[in-house]
Design a protein around this motif. Structure first.
Motif, PDB file in Angstrom:
ATOM      1  N   PRO A 220      66.797  37.634  52.646  1.00  0.00           N
ATOM      2  CA  PRO A 220      68.084  37.731  51.639  1.00  0.00           C
ATOM      3  C   PRO A 220      67.670  37.683  50.145  1.00  0.00           C
ATOM      4  N   PHE A 221      66.492  36.842  49.845  1.00  0.00           N
ATOM      5  CA  PHE A 221      66.328  37.130  48.430  1.00  0.00           C
ATOM      6  C   PHE A 221      65.753  38.577  47.899  1.00  0.00           C
ATOM      7  N   VAL A 222      65.155  39.238  48.847  1.00  0.00           N
ATOM      8  CA  VAL A 222      64.796  40.628  48.555  1.00  0.00           C
ATOM      9  C   VAL A 222      66.068  41.427  48.598  1.00  0.00           C
ATOM     10  N   ALA A 223      66.785  41.317  49.252  1.00  0.00           N
ATOM     11  CA  ALA A 223      67.961  42.267  49.335  1.00  0.00           C
ATOM     12  C   ALA A 223      68.740  41.686  47.975  1.00  0.00           C
ATOM     13  N   TYR A 224      69.039  40.729  47.723  1.00  0.00           N
ATOM     14  CA  TYR A 224      69.499  40.310  46.523  1.00  0.00           C
ATOM     15  C   TYR A 224      69.178  40.607  45.222  1.00  0.00           C
ATOM     16  N   ALA A 225      67.734  40.434  45.178  1.00  0.00           N
ATOM     17  CA  ALA A 225      67.086  40.877  43.669  1.00  0.00           C
ATOM     18  C   ALA A 225      67.144  42.546  43.574  1.00  0.00           C
ATOM     19  N   ALA A 226      66.856  43.091  44.814  1.00  0.00           N
ATOM     20  CA  ALA A 226      66.757  44.641  44.855  1.00  0.00           C
ATOM     21  C   ALA A 226      68.095  45.211  44.303  1.00  0.00           C
ATOM     22  N   ALA A 227      69.095  44.609  44.742  1.00  0.00           N
ATOM     23  CA  ALA A 227      70.612  45.107  44.391  1.00  0.00           C
ATOM     24  C   ALA A 227      70.839  44.594  42.892  1.00  0.00           C
ATOM     25  N   GLU A 228      70.445  43.439  42.596  1.00  0.00           N
ATOM     26  CA  GLU A 228      70.890  43.156  41.256  1.00  0.00           C
ATOM     27  C   GLU A 228      69.950  43.978  40.131  1.00  0.00           C
ATOM     28  N   GLN A 229      68.723  44.490  40.579  1.00  0.00           N
ATOM     29  CA  GLN A 229      67.779  45.060  39.681  1.00  0.00           C
ATOM     30  C   GLN A 229      68.437  46.416  39.370  1.00  0.00           C
ATOM     31  N   VAL A 230      69.155  46.865  40.166  1.00  0.00           N
ATOM     32  CA  VAL A 230      69.722  48.090  39.723  1.00  0.00           C
ATOM     33  C   VAL A 230      71.392  48.200  39.490  1.00  0.00           C
ATOM     34  N   HIS A 231      71.829  46.844  39.314  1.00  0.00           N
ATOM     35  CA  HIS A 231      73.097  46.593  38.766  1.00  0.00           C
ATOM     36  C   HIS A 231      74.106  46.640  39.598  1.00  0.00           C
TER      37      HIS A 231
END
Length: 531
Positions: A220-231
Motif C-alpha cells: 500500500p505504501f509503494v502504490a500510494y507513493a508511486a501515484a503521488e509522485q506523478v501527481h
C-alpha cells in the motif's frame, strides 16, 4: 522522540476497542468518546494530527485492508450507486455545504468555505461499514457503503486541492479543476493497473512466506507513493492494487495467505483503534485558537454546518437512488432490490473520520502572499465538530434505525446451504482428481493412506451439511460443532504432552516448536472458518 506516549496510545486504544467488542456500542463511537474524555485529563500528551503522517502512512494500509476484504465482483455490479456517491455526492457536498458555510459565517471567503466543504465531504472508510457488518445489513447496502468509502477520499482530496489553490491565491478555474480531477483519477487508476500485475507475479513467485508478507506490508505504501509522485491519486492506486490482489489471492501460497490474513487483521485493528482515539484527542487543539469567534459562537456555526452535512446527504441520495430507476428500465432490471428503507440507511450512514481531520490539518498557515489563511482555526473547529457530531449522531442512532426498519439481514441458513453445495461440487472434482492420480503407478500409496485422503474429502464435504443438521439437545451444538470442539481438545492434549516432554528435557525447544507448529497449522486449516 519519546516513544512511550505513542505506545501508550496504541495500547489504550486497543484495550478500548477490545472492550467495545463485548458491548453493544460500536468501537469507533466508544474510541472517539474515550479520546474526548482523555483530552481533559491533565498530563495527557499532545497528539496533534500530522497530515504528513496520516495521509501517506496511515491511510494507505487502512484502505488496503478494506479493499482486500471487498468483493471486486460485488463492487462492479454496483458501480452506478457507488460512483454517484463517491464522486457525485462528494462534489455536490463540497459545493453545497461550502456555500452554506459561506452564507452562514460573516467574513468567510467563498474559496475558504469550499475548502471546508471539500474537507468534510467524504464519509469515513471504516465507521459506516463497521456498523453495517455488525448489525447484518443486506449485502448490497454494505457493498455500496464500502465502495463509496474506498473511493470518495480521492474525490475529496482533489476537490480540496482545487479549492485550496483558489483560497491561497494560486488561481483556479473550472477547466483547471476538471483537469486536476482527470489527472488524479485516471492517473491513480493507471498507476494501480501498472503495479498490480507485477506485484501479483512477484507474490506468486516468492516461495518464502516471510518475504511474501514483507512485500505485502510494503504494497500500500509503494502504490500510494508511486501515484503521488506523478501527481495522481494515491488513494485510487492503493484501492486498485488491493482489489486485484484480493480477487486473485487464491493463487498465492496457502502459508502466505494464513500469515497475511493474521498480519493485516492486526494492523487494521491497531490503526483503526488508534485513529478513532486520535480524533477525540484533538479537542483541546481545535478550540484554543478560535480568536474573535469564541467557543459559543463557533458552536452555533458547528451545529448549523452539521445539520447542513446531514441534510445535504439526503438531498443527494434520494434523487440519485430513484431518479435513474424512474428514467431507465435497464437500471430497474439491474437493481431490483432498491427501496426507501435502503436509501434511508445509506443517507444516514454518513459518518466522517480521520481523513477529514488530516486534510484540515494540512491547510497552510498562510496564503501565497504571506497573509494568514482566512479563518483556518474556525475551519479546523468545524471539521472536528462535524466528524465528532456525525460519529456520535449516526453511531448512536444507526443501530436502532436498522432494527426499526427491519431490513432483511443475512440469511444464515441460505448462506450455509450455498456453502454446502459449493463444497460438495468442489469435493466431487477433488475425488475425480484423486482417483485419476492414484491410477498412475507413480502415485501408488498403501491402501490406508489412500483411504485417509478419501476420508479427508468426505469429512470436508459433510462438515457444512452437518451444520444444517440436528442440534445436540445437551449442548445446543450441531454435529460439526461437536466434532470441532472434540478435535480442539485432542490437539490441546497433544500440545500439553509436547510441552511436558520439553520441560522434562526429553525433547529440546526446537523440536517442541516444530511439533507445535504442525499442530497449529492443522488447527488453523481445520477450524479457520470458525473465526
Amino acid at each position: 522522540m519519546d516513544a512511550l506516549p505513542l505506545v501508550g496510545l496504541i495500547a489504550a486504544s486497543a484495550a478500548v476497542a477490545g472492550v467495545a467488542r463485548r458491548t453493544p456500542v460500536p468501537a469507533p463511537l466508544l474510541l472517539v468518546t474515550t479520546g474526548l474524555l482523555a483530552s481533559f485529563v491533565p498530563g495527557v500528551p499532545d497528539f496533534t494530527l500530522d497530515p504528513s503522517i496520516v495521509l501517506p502512512l496511515v491511510l494507505p494500509p487502512l484502505l488496503h485492508t478494506a479493499a482486500l476484504e471487498s468483493s471486486y465482483l460485488d463492487l462492479r455490479a454496483n458501480w452506478r450507486p457507488i460512483a454517484l456517491l463517491s464522486v457525485g455526492y462528494v462534489l455536490f457536498a463540497t459545493v453545497a455545504v461550502g456555500y452554506i458555510a459561506y452564507l452562514l459565517v460573516p467574513g468567510l471567503p467563498l474559496p475558504a468555505a469550499l475548502v471546508l466543504g471539500a474537507v468534510i465531504a467524504p464519509p469515513d472508510a471504516v465507521a459506516a461499514t463497521a456498523v453495517a457488518r455488525r448489525f447484518g445489513l443486506p449485502n448490497r447496502i454494505t457493498t455500496i457503503l464500502q465502495g463509496e468509502s474506498l473511493l470518495n477520499d480521492a474525490t475529496a482530496i482533489t476537490a480540496y486541492k482545487v479549492a485550496l489553490a483558489a483560497a491561497i491565491g494560486e488561481g483556479a478555474s473550472w477547466v483547471g479543476g476538471i483537469e486536476e480531477f482527470a489527472l488524479a483519477s485516471i492517473g491513480g487508476v493507471g498507476v494501480g493497473l501498472a503495479l498490480m500485475v507485477p506485484i501479483h507475479w512477484l507474490r506468486t513467485h516468492l516461495k518464502e512466506p516471510l518475504l511474501q508478507n514483507t512485500l505485502s506490508l510494503l504494497i500500500p505504501f509503494v502504490a500510494y507513493a508511486a501515484a503521488e509522485q506523478v501527481h495522481a491519486s494515491g488513494v485510487l492506486a492503493v484501492v486498485v492494487v488491493a482489489l486485484y490482489l484480493g480477487h486473485h489471492s487464491w493463487q498465492v501460497d496457502f502459508a502466505t495467505r494464513l500469515q497475511e490474513e493474521a498480519v493485516w487483521k492486526m494492523v487494521g485493528f491497531l490503526l483503526e483503534s488508534a485513529v478513532f482515539a486520535l480524533i477525540g484527542l484533538q479537542l483541546q487543539y481545535v478550540v484554543k485558537d478560535l480568536g474573535a469567534y469564541g467557543v459559543d459562537r463557533a458552536v452555533w456555526y458547528a451545529v448549523a454546518v452539521l445539520v447542513a452535512v446531514v441534510v445535504m446527504r439526503f438531498v443527494w441520495v434520494y434523487p440519485a437512488t430513484f431518479l435513474p430507476r424512474f428514467l431507465s428500465r435497464r437500471v430497474r432490471a439491474r437493481e431490483p432490490d432498491t427501496n426507501r428503507a435502503a436509501a434511508l440507511i445509506v443517507s444516514w450512514a454518513g459518518m466522517r473520520g480521520v481523513v477529514s481531520l488530516a486534510i484540515a490539518f494540512s491547510i497552510p498557515m498562510t496564503t501565497s502572499d504571506g497573509e494568514p489563511f482566512p479563518d483556518r482555526s474556525l475551519i479546523l473547529f468545524l471539521t472536528f465538530t462535524t466528524v465528532i457530531g456525525t460519529l456520535l449522531l449516526h453511531g448512536l442512532t444507526l443501530p436502532p434505525l436498522i432494527r426499526v426498519l427491519k431490513l432483511p439481514g443475512r440469511d444464515v441458513y441460505a448462506e450455509t446451504l450455498a456453502e454446502a453445495q459449493a463444497q460438495s461440487e468442489a469435493s466431487r472434482a477433488a475425488e475425480e482428481q484423486l482417483e485419476e492420480l492414484l491410477a498412475d503407478p507413480r502415485n501408488t500409496l498403501p491402501q490406508p493412506l489412500a483411504e485417509r485422503l478419501r476420508t479427508v474429502l468426505e469429512r470436508r464435504r459433510n462438515s457444512v451439511w452437518e451444520r444444517l443438521g440436528a442440534v445436540n439437545e445437551e449442548t445446543g451444538e450441531s454435529a460439526d460443532d461437536t466434532y470441532r470442539r472434540l478435535a480442539r481438545e485432542m490437539i490441546a492434549a497433544e500440545r500439553e504432552v509436547f510441552v511436558d516432554l520439553r520441560n522434562r528435557r526429553q525433547i529440546d525447544d526446537e523440536m517442541m516448536r516444530t511439533l507445535l507448529r504442525r499442530l497449529d497449522l492443522e488447527e488453523a486449516a481445520a477450524f479457520r472458518e470458525d473465526s
